[in-house]
Write a protein that holds these residues in place. Structure first.
Motif, PDB file in Angstrom:
ATOM      1  N   LEU A 178       0.849  -1.196   0.000  1.00  0.00           N
ATOM      2  CA  LEU A 178       0.000   0.000   0.000  1.00  0.00           C
ATOM      3  C   LEU A 178       0.882   1.242   0.000  1.00  0.00           C
ATOM      4  O   LEU A 178       1.860   1.316   0.724  1.00  0.00           O
ATOM      5  N   PRO A 179       0.541   2.213  -0.814  1.00  0.00           N
ATOM      6  CA  PRO A 179       1.405   3.383  -0.941  1.00  0.00           C
ATOM      7  C   PRO A 179       1.218   4.394   0.193  1.00  0.00           C
ATOM      8  O   PRO A 179       0.196   4.383   0.873  1.00  0.00           O
ATOM      9  N   ILE A 180       2.206   5.245   0.363  1.00  0.00           N
ATOM     10  CA  ILE A 180       2.089   6.372   1.293  1.00  0.00           C
ATOM     11  C   ILE A 180       1.940   7.627   0.433  1.00  0.00           C
ATOM     12  O   ILE A 180       2.738   7.857  -0.467  1.00  0.00           O
ATOM     13  N   VAL A 181       0.909   8.420   0.685  1.00  0.00           N
ATOM     14  CA  VAL A 181       0.647   9.598  -0.136  1.00  0.00           C
ATOM     15  C   VAL A 181       1.029  10.852   0.644  1.00  0.00           C
ATOM     16  O   VAL A 181       0.692  10.992   1.809  1.00  0.00           O
ATOM     17  N   LYS A 182       1.787  11.741   0.030  1.00  0.00           N
ATOM     18  CA  LYS A 182       2.086  13.012   0.688  1.00  0.00           C
ATOM     19  C   LYS A 182       2.260  14.139  -0.331  1.00  0.00           C
ATOM     20  O   LYS A 182       2.486  13.902  -1.511  1.00  0.00           O
ATOM     21  N   ILE A 183       2.145  15.367   0.191  1.00  0.00           N
ATOM     22  CA  ILE A 183       2.332  16.544  -0.644  1.00  0.00           C
ATOM     23  C   ILE A 183       3.760  17.025  -0.459  1.00  0.00           C
ATOM     24  O   ILE A 183       4.231  17.173   0.656  1.00  0.00           O
ATOM     25  N   MET A 184       4.457  17.245  -1.553  1.00  0.00           N
ATOM     26  CA  MET A 184       5.832  17.729  -1.451  1.00  0.00           C
ATOM     27  C   MET A 184       6.009  19.001  -2.251  1.00  0.00           C
ATOM     28  O   MET A 184       5.438  19.139  -3.331  1.00  0.00           O
ATOM     29  N   ASN A 185       6.822  19.901  -1.715  1.00  0.00           N
ATOM     30  CA  ASN A 185       7.230  21.052  -2.479  1.00  0.00           C
ATOM     31  C   ASN A 185       8.129  20.543  -3.606  1.00  0.00           C
ATOM     32  O   ASN A 185       8.902  19.617  -3.422  1.00  0.00           O
TER      33      ASN A 185
END
Lengths: 161, 204
Positions: free
Chosen positions: B41-48
Motif C-alpha cells: 500500500l502506498p504512502i501519499v504526501k504533498i511535497m514542495n
C-alpha cells in the motif's frame, strides 16, 4: 578557504575568486555565466523559461531569460563590471523526454536557448562558448582563474568549454 | 495551490484514491508479470517541488522517470520515478536479465519494460480517479528518460512553474519475491483539476 557556491533553479548568484560557482542538473533549463577577462568575480543564472511576457505568474524574475539576465547584468554592473567587457558561456536546453505527440513543452529547451541568445545579443554580450541541446542533463561549474566552464554529464567524460 | 489547501479531508481523499489506484495496479501488474511482483500500500504526501530531487537522493542522483500527460476533465502529468539501481532490479526481474554495476545506458527493450510498468501504474491511478469522480481522463503515450534527477525533473517543474509549487507524491514499494523495489509516482495537476475532483466528490 575557497567555497563552492550553489545556484538553485530559477536563481542567480555572484561569485568572487577563489570561490567557484556551480548549478546542478540542468535539463531543459539553461545556465548562463557572465564574466570578464579582468574581473575576479562573475555571475551565474539558472533560467527555466524563455520570457516573462508569456506567463501570468511572473513574480520570480530569475525564472525567465529576459528578466533574469537583466537583473544579473545590472547586479554585476553595480559591483563594477563594465558592460562592454562582459562575456558569456551558456549550457543546457536539452530535450529530456522524446514524446511521440507534438507539444509546445517538447521544444522548451530550444526556445530557452534561443531566448538566452537573443537577450545576450541585445546587451551586446558575446557568447564565447556553449554546450546546448541534445538529450542529456548537465551540471556546470565555472572557475574564475581559468575562466573555464566544466560541463559534467551522466555516463560521459567531463567537458571544458 | 498552496500546501495549506491540501490538508485534512482533501488529503485523505487523495490518499484513498491512491490506495484504490494501487490496488488496481497490483492486479494488472501481477497478470503482466505472472505474479512475480507484488505491491505494498502506498504512502501519499504533498511535497514542495524543490524537495522532490531530495526524495531520490539529490539532484545529481541518476533516476529513471516515465512521464505521461493526461487530458480531459482533469489535466496534468504523472511521473513514475525509480533510482537507477531500482530500475535495473525492476527491468531485470521482468526481462530475466542482470546489469553491470554503475551507470548504464538502457537499451530499447529495457526502456519499454520500464515504460510499461510506469504506464500500468499511472493508468491505474488515473482510472481510479476517473471511476470515483465520473470525470473523463485520457492519457497520452508515455516517454522515458534516465539521467540526473535535477535535469529530469526540470520539465515537470517548468510546466508546474506556471501553475503551482507542489506535487502529490505517492510512494510505492514493490516486492519482487523477497527483494523490495522502491519507487514512486508523482501526480501533478492544476488547481482547476483538483477543484473538479473535490467538487465531484462533494467535498467543496
Amino acid at each position: 578557504m575557497s567555497e563552492v557556491i550553489k545556484v538553485g533553479i530559477a536563481d542567480w548568484k555572484i561569485c568572487s575568486a577563489p570561490d567557484t560557482i556551480t548549478t546542478i542538473g540542468l535539463g531543459s533549463c539553461v545556465g548562463i555565466v557572465i564574466y570578464t577577462i579582468g574581473d575576479s568575480f562573475c555571475g551565474l543564472l539558472h533560467i527555466m523559461l524563455p520570457s516573462s511576457k508569456e506567463i501570468r505568474n511572473n513574480a520570480n524574475r530569475s525564472k525567465f531569460a529576459d528578466t533574469g539576465i537583466e537583473d544579473l547584468v545590472s547586479a554585476l554592473e553595480k559591483k563594477g563590471m563594465k558592460r562592454i567587457q562582459m562575456r558569456a558561456k551558456i549550457a543546457g536546453g536539452a530535450k529530456m523526454f522524446q514524446f511521440t505527440s507534438k507539444s509546445d513543452i517538447g521544444t522548451i529547451g530550444d526556445r530557452n536557448v534561443d531566448s538566452v541568445k537573443n537577450v545576450l545579443k541585445e546587451y551586446n554580450i558575446p557568447i564565447v562558448s556553449e554546450d546546448c541541446g541534445a538529450d542529456y542533463g548537465r551540471t556546470i561549474s565555472f572557475d574564475l582563474d581559468t575562466k573555464m566552464l566544466t560541463v559534467r554529464c551522466a555516463g560521459r567524460a567531463d567537458k571544458q568549454i | 495551490m498552496n500546501n495549506q489547501d491540501l490538508t485534512g479531508m482533501k488529503l485523505d481523499v487523495l490518499k484513498e484514491i491512491g490506495n484504490i489506484g494501487a490496488g488496481n495496479a497490483t492486479t494488472s501488474l501481477s497478470i503482466l508479470l505472472n505474479n512475480n511482483l507484488r505491491m505494498e500500500l502506498p504512502i501519499v504526501k504533498i511535497m514542495n517541488f524543490d524537495e522532490v530531487p531530495e526524495r531520490v537522493g539529490g539532484a545529481e542522483t541518476i533516476v529513471s522517470a516515465v512521464l505521461t500527460h493526461f487530458k480531459g476533465d482533469v489535466s496534468g502529468m504523472i511521473l513514475f520515478i525509480l533510482e537507477l539501481e531500482e530500475a535495473k532490479n525492476l527491468a531485470g526481474s521482468m526481462l530475466g536479465k542482470k546489469y553491470e554495476e554503475g551507470f548504464i545506458e538502457f537499451d530499447h527493450m529495457d526502456k519499454s519494460a520500464l515504460k510499461e510498468v510506469g504506464n500500468i501504474l499511472m493508468s491505474s491511478y488515473l482510472s481510479s480517479i476517473s471511476t470515483l469522480t465520473n470525470l473523463q481522463v485520457h492519457t497520452e503515450p508515455p516517454a522515458i528518460c534516465v539521467d540526473m534527477a535535477g535535469s529530469v525533473l526540470d520539465l515537470p517543474l517548468i510546466e508546474l512553474g506556471q501553475i503551482g509549487d507542489n506535487a502529490l507524491v505517492i510512494d510505492s514499494k514493490f516486492l519482487d519475491k523477497d527483494e523490495p523495489i522502491d519507487g514512486f509516482l508523482m501526480f501533478v495537476a492544476d488547481e482547476e483539476s483538483y477543484d473538479k475532483i473535490f467538487k465531484s466528490l462533494g467535498i467543496i
